[in-house]
Design a protein around this motif. Structure first.
Motif, PDB file in Angstrom:
ATOM      1  N   ARG A  23      17.741  11.538 -31.976  1.00 27.29           N
ATOM      2  CA  ARG A  23      16.933  12.613 -31.976  1.00 27.29           C
ATOM      3  C   ARG A  23      15.923  12.955 -31.040  1.00 27.29           C
ATOM      4  O   ARG A  23      15.712  13.893 -30.491  1.00 27.29           O
ATOM      5  N   THR A  24      15.471  11.708 -30.456  1.00 30.27           N
ATOM      6  CA  THR A  24      14.450  11.992 -29.352  1.00 30.27           C
ATOM      7  C   THR A  24      15.098  12.313 -28.061  1.00 30.27           C
ATOM      8  O   THR A  24      14.741  13.235 -27.479  1.00 30.27           O
ATOM      9  N   GLU A  25      16.136  11.612 -27.924  1.00 29.26           N
ATOM     10  CA  GLU A  25      17.013  12.344 -26.692  1.00 29.26           C
ATOM     11  C   GLU A  25      17.483  13.689 -26.651  1.00 29.26           C
ATOM     12  O   GLU A  25      17.347  14.449 -25.635  1.00 29.26           O
ATOM     13  N   LEU A  26      17.865  14.092 -27.776  1.00 30.44           N
ATOM     14  CA  LEU A  26      18.301  15.425 -27.857  1.00 30.44           C
ATOM     15  C   LEU A  26      17.062  16.536 -27.963  1.00 30.44           C
ATOM     16  O   LEU A  26      17.289  17.570 -27.447  1.00 30.44           O
ATOM     17  N   ALA A  27      15.793  16.132 -28.169  1.00 27.99           N
ATOM     18  CA  ALA A  27      14.659  16.751 -28.546  1.00 27.99           C
ATOM     19  C   ALA A  27      14.201  17.062 -26.974  1.00 27.99           C
ATOM     20  O   ALA A  27      14.036  18.383 -26.353  1.00 27.99           O
ATOM     21  N   GLN A  28      14.468  15.970 -26.142  1.00 29.42           N
ATOM     22  CA  GLN A  28      13.776  16.065 -24.656  1.00 29.42           C
ATOM     23  C   GLN A  28      14.687  17.044 -23.947  1.00 29.42           C
ATOM     24  O   GLN A  28      14.558  17.627 -23.064  1.00 29.42           O
ATOM     25  N   LYS A  29      16.335  16.937 -24.275  1.00 30.42           N
ATOM     26  CA  LYS A  29      17.173  17.787 -23.496  1.00 30.42           C
ATOM     27  C   LYS A  29      16.924  19.426 -23.802  1.00 30.42           C
ATOM     28  O   LYS A  29      17.269  20.121 -23.162  1.00 30.42           O
ATOM     29  N   LEU A  30      16.445  19.472 -25.149  1.00 29.96           N
ATOM     30  CA  LEU A  30      16.321  20.842 -25.543  1.00 29.96           C
ATOM     31  C   LEU A  30      15.079  21.402 -25.373  1.00 29.96           C
ATOM     32  O   LEU A  30      14.582  22.921 -25.305  1.00 29.96           O
ATOM     33  N   ALA A  31      13.952  20.601 -24.918  1.00 29.83           N
ATOM     34  CA  ALA A  31      12.596  21.152 -25.014  1.00 29.83           C
ATOM     35  C   ALA A  31      12.497  21.960 -23.859  1.00 29.83           C
ATOM     36  O   ALA A  31      11.656  23.079 -23.999  1.00 29.83           O
ATOM     37  N   PRO A  32      12.975  22.150 -22.825  1.00 31.35           N
ATOM     38  CA  PRO A  32      12.659  23.264 -21.635  1.00 31.35           C
ATOM     39  C   PRO A  32      13.477  24.533 -22.101  1.00 31.35           C
ATOM     40  O   PRO A  32      12.938  25.505 -21.516  1.00 31.35           O
ATOM     41  N   HIS A  33      14.183  24.531 -23.328  1.00 30.19           N
ATOM     42  CA  HIS A  33      14.838  25.786 -23.584  1.00 30.19           C
ATOM     43  C   HIS A  33      14.206  26.511 -24.724  1.00 30.19           C
ATOM     44  O   HIS A  33      14.849  27.439 -25.154  1.00 30.19           O
ATOM     45  N   GLY A  34      13.090  25.909 -25.252  1.00 28.73           N
ATOM     46  CA  GLY A  34      12.630  26.468 -26.695  1.00 28.73           C
ATOM     47  C   GLY A  34      11.336  25.926 -27.096  1.00 28.73           C
ATOM     48  O   GLY A  34      10.917  24.869 -26.343  1.00 28.73           O
TER      49      GLY A  34
END
Length: 149
Positions: free
Chosen positions: A21-32
């Motif tokens: 969950r943390t990894e995916l959150a980091q990858k999505l953070a710049p986009h929303g």
């Protein structure tokens, strides 16, 4: 909004491999925004597409033949997986003993046992970087190659 939606990005990442969950959150953070990212993460987790337990088990299964428990634990904790899930994954997925795995890793890299102190230290450093415990390394490097395990 330019490009794919946040949900599409999440699905694309998860289609390649499991993520914590943390990894995916980091990858999505710049986009929303943080709230948007959390909503998408909650939704994909609800659908069963995102699971820290499944991620930890898959990670350990794929890396256990090359790394020791210390390194596997550290990598999973760094990726944001809860300690309880890490311990459970290590317990269920590391079917071989730590000593057997260390022996296989060592023999895969070094054909001969250490002949002198310099070579002993070299092999010990190699096993340490792979995440094996110091006491296990000492035990393994003291073994004679002609002795049965």
């Amino acid at each position: 909004m330019d490009g794919p939606s946040l949900r599409a990005r999440a699905l694309r990442h998860l289609a390649r491999r499991d993520h914590s969950r943390t990894e995916l959150a980091q990858k999505l953070a710049p986009h929303g925004t943080e709230a948007e990212v959390e909503a998408v993460l909650d939704r994909v987790a609800e659908l069963g597409l995102l699971s820290d337990r499944r991620f930890a088990e898959a990670w350990v299964r794929s890396k256990a033949a090359r790394f020791g428990a210390t390194r596997l634990r550290g990598e999973l904790l760094r990726r944001g997986v809860d300690r309880e899930l890490v311990d459970a994954a290590l317990e269920t997925e590391c079917l071989e003993s730590e000593l057997d795995r260390a022996r296989a890793v060592l023999r895969g890299r070094f054909a001969a046992p250490p002949a002198d102190a310099r070579e002993w230290a070299r092999q010990a450093r190699f096993l340490q970087t792979r995440g094996f415990a110091v006491d296990l390394i000492r035990k393994l490097l003291k073994e004679r190659p002609d002795e049965p395990a």
